[in-house]
Scaffold this motif. Structure first.
Motif, PDB file in Angstrom:
ATOM      1  N   GLN A 199      -0.905   3.564 -13.253  1.00  0.00           N
ATOM      2  CA  GLN A 199      -0.365   3.288 -11.914  1.00  0.00           C
ATOM      3  C   GLN A 199      -0.079   1.802 -11.772  1.00  0.00           C
TER       4      GLN A 199
ATOM      5  N   VAL B 118       0.816  -1.071  -8.868  1.00  0.00           N
ATOM      6  CA  VAL B 118       0.793  -1.325  -7.427  1.00  0.00           C
ATOM      7  C   VAL B 118       1.226  -2.764  -7.168  1.00  0.00           C
TER       8      VAL B 118
ATOM      9  N   HIS C 213       3.522   6.241 -12.211  1.00  0.00           N
ATOM     10  CA  HIS C 213       3.962   6.060 -10.823  1.00  0.00           C
ATOM     11  C   HIS C 213       3.801   4.585 -10.455  1.00  0.00           C
ATOM     12  N   THR C 214       4.672   4.107  -9.574  1.00  0.00           N
ATOM     13  CA  THR C 214       4.527   2.761  -9.018  1.00  0.00           C
ATOM     14  C   THR C 214       4.645   2.825  -7.504  1.00  0.00           C
ATOM     15  N   VAL C 215       3.932   1.925  -6.829  1.00  0.00           N
ATOM     16  CA  VAL C 215       4.013   1.740  -5.387  1.00  0.00           C
ATOM     17  C   VAL C 215       4.325   0.260  -5.195  1.00  0.00           C
TER      18      VAL C 215
ATOM     19  N   ASP D 104       7.937   0.142  -0.756  1.00  0.00           N
ATOM     20  CA  ASP D 104       6.876   0.924  -0.121  1.00  0.00           C
ATOM     21  C   ASP D 104       6.104   0.082   0.894  1.00  0.00           C
TER      22      ASP D 104
ATOM     23  N   TRP E  53       5.847   0.814   4.922  1.00  0.00           N
ATOM     24  CA  TRP E  53       4.510   0.884   5.528  1.00  0.00           C
ATOM     25  C   TRP E  53       4.384  -0.111   6.675  1.00  0.00           C
TER      26      TRP E  53
ATOM     27  N   GLU F 294      -3.570   0.093  -1.410  1.00  0.00           N
ATOM     28  CA  GLU F 294      -2.912   1.058  -2.281  1.00  0.00           C
ATOM     29  C   GLU F 294      -3.648   1.214  -3.612  1.00  0.00           C
TER      30      GLU F 294
END
Length: 497
Positions: free
Chosen positions: A102, A104, A120-122, A137, A141, A182
């Motif tokens: 991941q 972030v 996945h990336t945020v 993201d 937010w 996150e």
């Protein structure tokens, strides 16, 4: 032993000398200082290409910048080089080995939703929008949770400005808090049957220098280090009329505010990392996690009348590096290592710690033998470079062993030599000092030997060749990767590798 988890914490644009553990008496970084006490501090860690995209490409792949093909951050379409075409990446190799991966925060990929091996990336991409339809993201937010009619940059300070002021919104909305929120969300929701690789990548202390009021006020009230001003710095003592000027002599008050905002952002990050570590302990994963803390490059903060990055000078190229191993891997873990290391060494270090093979494309070397205090062959010096970015004045190559620093300003035909042991602020340029002619020649010869195999017009007959008036160099590996990337996209109809 079960495979260890891996947490890679990366700040953006943090100088090496902005930790209590590095000897800075003004800054408060208790969490990172404690991590340093548990792990190994690499006192001479350097960014191989001290600006965001190329530095992160080397970290992602373990390759030197000439082999990633990315030697500058802006212009010529080079930014898209982070989008893909890399045969091997750190998250990709760990994913193959069974890790849940991941990312972030700031990835700085292009396209911005490219995964480069992550599951996945945020994203928090600050103000960058490679595609007009892209919304990060964090931005989404922020807009959903803000408490009034304001935007996320309504304080009026731009992304590369030397200006500073306190954050204008409630603290919980600051991107530093979001990045840890996150990261914790991932830890709680991850696949518990797999080890994890989490890259927690903060967008600060990179400008804007917008620390929340508590931290901003704290450092305005402290005695902060003054900028280093060298005997060679006068050429940069020019009126800096632009708010994003890369050089110029700002007033003492402006520099003080910039440093207060910058230091405050680091202190804020440190406290939020403390939140992350607390959650990891509560979840029972802290003890079996390899933790690496570093930054992509530094920030000149007014040293020598310079701002931002891309330079070979200490404020720009010298970065923090802490590696903390789980007890099962640590054995006789050294508390401090003076050998020169770089961002390209992170990938092989993590892969070895995870029991994974290191791809042949990797130029870096595992730092584990250094951490264990083993007698091992290691590079005697490290090379860094940067192409034209803000100005042709900045194209440079540097070499350092942590004691001496040699810089070649390629488009100016100028050399600089610094005795870092006696002059860590690089205030005395010894290149024209007759007493150091032999030392200068030794470092010049090393750079010639390193650059000759490129056949890029940088050397001829054993001499360095100035680049004034010549076209910008694009490494062949960049074009090769772009061709491969285009084939992948044509075959799969996707921007995700």
């Amino acid at each position: 032993m079960n495979k260890p988890n891996v947490l890679l914490i990366m700040t953006d644009q943090q100088r090496w000398d902005t930790l209590g553990a590095s000897g800075n008496p003004a800054i408060e970084t208790p969490v990172l200082d404690a991590l340093a006490g548990e792990g190994t501090v690499f006192a001479n860690a350097y960014s191989c290409t001290p600006s965001c995209i190329p530095a992160r490409a080397s970290l992602l792949t373990g390759m030197d910048p000439w082999h990633t093909g990315i030697i500058y951050s802006a212009g010529g379409g080079i930014a898209k080089g982070m989008g893909g075409g890399f045969e091997h990446t750190l998250p990709g190799e760990l994913a193959k080995a069974g890790y849940h991966t991941q990312g972030v925060g700031k990835m700085h990929f292009e396209p911005q939703r490219a995964l480069n091996g992550f599951h996945h990336t945020v994203l928090d991409e600050s103000g960058r929008r490679g595609d007009p339809s892209f919304v990060s993201d964090y931005r989404k937010w922020f807009e959903e949770r803000k408490t009034g009619d304001y935007g996320y940059i309504d304080h009026g300070i731009s992304w590369n400005s030397w200006m500073a002021r306190p954050y204008h919104a409630p603290e919980f909305l600051h991107p530093t808090n979001w990045t840890v929120n996150e990261s914790i969300r991932f830890l709680r929701a991850r696949d518990p049957e797999k080890p994890f690789f989490l890259k927690t990548s903060f967008a600060r202390p990179h400008s804007p220098y917008d620390a929340v009021p508590y931290y901003f006020d704290l450092y305005l009230g402290k005695s902060l280090p003054e900028p280093f001003i060298g005997d060679w710095s006068a050429e940069h003592d020019v009126p800096g009329l632009q708010t994003e000027a890369w050089r110029g002599n700002r007033s003492a008050e402006e520099i003080r505010r910039a440093r207060a905002g910058y230091y405050g952002n680091i202190n804020h990050i440190d406290h939020q990392i403390g939140r992350l570590f607390y959650e990891m302990r509560e979840l029972g994963v802290y003890d079996n996690t390899v933790i690496i803390f570093t930054s992509d490059h530094g920030d000149m903060l007014g040293d020598h009348h310079l701002w931002r990055k891309t330079y070979g000078y200490e404020g720009s190229a010298h970065i923090p590096m802490i590696v903390r191993l789980p007890a099962a891997l640590a054995r006789l873990q050294m508390r401090k290592v003076d050998r020169v290391v770089g961002l390209q060494d992170i990938m092989p270090t993590i892969l070895e710690a995870a029991g994974c093979s290191v791809p042949g494309t990797v130029d870096g070397a595992s730092m584990l033998p250094l951490i264990r205090g083993e007698k091992t062959g290691w590079r005697p010096y490290i090379h860094g470079e940067h192409g034209v970015c803000y100005s042709e004045l900045q194209e440079m190559h540097y070499l350092t062993d942590g004691h001496w620093k040699y810089i070649w300003l390629a488009r100016r035909g100028r050399e600089q030599l610094f005795d870092l042991a006696a002059d860590p602020g690089e205030c005395a340029d010894l290149a024209n000092n007759s007493e150091h002619r032999e030392e200068l020649g030794r470092w010049r010869s090393r750079l010639v030997t390193l650059l000759e195999p490129r056949n890029a017009g940088l050397t001829e007959d054993g001499q360095l060749v100035g680049q004034a008036g010549k076209s910008r160099i694009v490494p062949p590996k960049f074009n090769e990767r772009m061709e491969r990337w285009d084939r992948l996209r044509a075959g799969h109809g996707s921007s995700h590798p």
